[in-house]
Design a protein around this motif. Structure first.
Motif, PDB file in Angstrom:
ATOM      1  N   UNK A  57      15.326   2.740  32.547  1.00  0.00           N
ATOM      2  CA  UNK A  57      15.141   4.197  32.585  1.00  0.00           C
ATOM      3  C   UNK A  57      14.988   4.813  33.784  1.00  0.00           C
ATOM      4  N   UNK A  58      15.301   5.876  34.009  1.00  0.00           N
ATOM      5  CA  UNK A  58      14.982   6.672  35.448  1.00  0.00           C
ATOM      6  C   UNK A  58      13.405   6.462  35.700  1.00  0.00           C
ATOM      7  N   UNK A  59      13.143   6.232  36.835  1.00  0.00           N
ATOM      8  CA  UNK A  59      11.908   5.888  37.460  1.00  0.00           C
ATOM      9  C   UNK A  59      10.961   6.849  36.989  1.00  0.00           C
ATOM     10  N   UNK A  60      10.081   6.714  36.248  1.00  0.00           N
ATOM     11  CA  UNK A  60       8.924   7.548  35.704  1.00  0.00           C
ATOM     12  C   UNK A  60       9.365   7.910  34.059  1.00  0.00           C
ATOM     13  N   UNK A  61      10.317   7.819  33.583  1.00  0.00           N
ATOM     14  CA  UNK A  61      10.653   8.468  32.500  1.00  0.00           C
ATOM     15  C   UNK A  61       9.973   7.693  31.221  1.00  0.00           C
ATOM     16  N   UNK A  62       9.779   6.581  31.437  1.00  0.00           N
ATOM     17  CA  UNK A  62       8.995   5.735  30.528  1.00  0.00           C
ATOM     18  C   UNK A  62       7.490   5.532  31.101  1.00  0.00           C
ATOM     19  N   UNK A  63       6.638   6.261  30.249  1.00  0.00           N
ATOM     20  CA  UNK A  63       5.176   6.352  30.858  1.00  0.00           C
ATOM     21  C   UNK A  63       4.457   4.847  30.809  1.00  0.00           C
ATOM     22  N   UNK A  64       4.071   4.565  31.856  1.00  0.00           N
ATOM     23  CA  UNK A  64       2.993   3.324  31.746  1.00  0.00           C
ATOM     24  C   UNK A  64       1.689   3.498  31.848  1.00  0.00           C
ATOM     25  N   UNK A  65       0.939   2.583  31.416  1.00  0.00           N
ATOM     26  CA  UNK A  65      -0.683   2.994  31.578  1.00  0.00           C
ATOM     27  C   UNK A  65      -1.170   1.772  31.739  1.00  0.00           C
ATOM     28  N   UNK A  66      -2.623   1.987  31.332  1.00  0.00           N
ATOM     29  CA  UNK A  66      -3.466   0.523  31.483  1.00  0.00           C
ATOM     30  C   UNK A  66      -3.193  -0.538  30.344  1.00  0.00           C
ATOM     31  N   UNK A  67      -2.237  -0.127  29.598  1.00  0.00           N
ATOM     32  CA  UNK A  67      -1.918  -1.328  28.553  1.00  0.00           C
ATOM     33  C   UNK A  67      -0.536  -2.164  29.239  1.00  0.00           C
ATOM     34  N   UNK A  68       0.095  -1.552  30.435  1.00  0.00           N
ATOM     35  CA  UNK A  68       1.151  -2.271  31.011  1.00  0.00           C
ATOM     36  C   UNK A  68       0.683  -3.029  32.291  1.00  0.00           C
ATOM     37  N   UNK A  69       1.380  -3.751  32.490  1.00  0.00           N
ATOM     38  CA  UNK A  69       1.360  -4.665  33.619  1.00  0.00           C
ATOM     39  C   UNK A  69       2.625  -4.536  34.658  1.00  0.00           C
ATOM     40  N   UNK A  70       2.404  -4.366  36.044  1.00  0.00           N
ATOM     41  CA  UNK A  70       3.698  -4.394  36.739  1.00  0.00           C
ATOM     42  C   UNK A  70       3.882  -5.842  37.253  1.00  0.00           C
ATOM     43  N   UNK A  71       5.202  -6.595  36.720  1.00  0.00           N
ATOM     44  CA  UNK A  71       5.354  -7.949  37.188  1.00  0.00           C
ATOM     45  C   UNK A  71       5.916  -8.116  38.487  1.00  0.00           C
ATOM     46  N   UNK A  72       6.876  -7.187  38.888  1.00  0.00           N
ATOM     47  CA  UNK A  72       7.584  -7.364  40.155  1.00  0.00           C
ATOM     48  C   UNK A  72       8.220  -5.867  40.448  1.00  0.00           C
ATOM     49  N   UNK A  73       8.476  -6.005  41.600  1.00  0.00           N
ATOM     50  CA  UNK A  73       9.376  -4.675  42.173  1.00  0.00           C
ATOM     51  C   UNK A  73      10.667  -5.438  42.689  1.00  0.00           C
ATOM     52  N   UNK A  74      11.731  -5.205  41.869  1.00  0.00           N
ATOM     53  CA  UNK A  74      12.704  -5.874  42.274  1.00  0.00           C
ATOM     54  C   UNK A  74      13.577  -5.392  43.382  1.00  0.00           C
ATOM     55  N   UNK A  75      13.940  -5.948  44.371  1.00  0.00           N
ATOM     56  CA  UNK A  75      14.814  -5.539  45.466  1.00  0.00           C
ATOM     57  C   UNK A  75      16.223  -5.763  45.023  1.00  0.00           C
ATOM     58  N   UNK A  76      17.123  -4.791  45.452  1.00  0.00           N
ATOM     59  CA  UNK A  76      18.292  -4.728  44.996  1.00  0.00           C
ATOM     60  C   UNK A  76      19.179  -4.315  46.267  1.00  0.00           C
ATOM     61  N   UNK A  77      20.226  -5.291  46.773  1.00  0.00           N
ATOM     62  CA  UNK A  77      21.006  -4.968  48.058  1.00  0.00           C
ATOM     63  C   UNK A  77      21.549  -3.569  47.890  1.00  0.00           C
ATOM     64  N   UNK A  78      21.377  -2.664  48.664  1.00  0.00           N
ATOM     65  CA  UNK A  78      22.072  -1.476  48.699  1.00  0.00           C
ATOM     66  C   UNK A  78      21.300  -0.502  48.035  1.00  0.00           C
TER      67      UNK A  78
END
Length: 126
Positions: free
Chosen positions: A54-75
């Motif tokens: 999704x575009x960042x922020x379009x899907x609402x996350x909250x206390x029932x979600x966990x951030x697994x990773x911040x994926x680095x993408x070249x470019x």
């Protein structure tokens, strides 16, 4: 790891989520068209258990979600956050997720749907 920021598995030093080259290339194209992006790992409601983009922020996350990773993408300046529900994370906590892309139409909610491809999760036990 049930805290909200469960990034990279400290015990192994490995990323919890990684991208194939094909997935990274698709993310670069989607970023150019839609701006900053995010993933949320579907729990089966829409397209099996596909990673939904999704575009960042379009899907609402909250206390029932966990951030697994911040994926680095070249470019791509901003890393792409990869989220999953806490309950699904408990089941998959010993799994490294590999985001790939395959031909075929996925869910209409994910940004890659019009491209004739879909993101797919491959996994390995860690």
């Amino acid at each position: 790891m049930s805290d909200r920021n469960a990034e990279s598995d400290a015990s192994t030093g490995h990323a919890r989520v990684e991208l194939t080259p094909a997935a990274a290339e698709l993310l670069r194209r989607l970023r150019a068209a839609h701006g900053p992006l995010m993933f949320h790992q579907s729990g089966g409601c829409c397209d099996g258990s596909a990673p939904m983009c999704y575009p960042d922020g379009e899907f609402r996350t909250g206390g029932s979600d966990v951030l697994l990773e911040r994926l680095a993408v070249d470019g791509v300046e901003e890393p792409v956050p990869f989220w999953m529900s806490v309950s699904q994370h408990e089941v998959w906590r010993h799994t490294r997720l590999i985001v790939d892309v395959v031909e075929g139409r996925g869910s209409g909610f994910s940004l890659e749907a019009p491209e004739g491809v879909r993101f797919l999760i491959r996994s390995r036990l860690i």
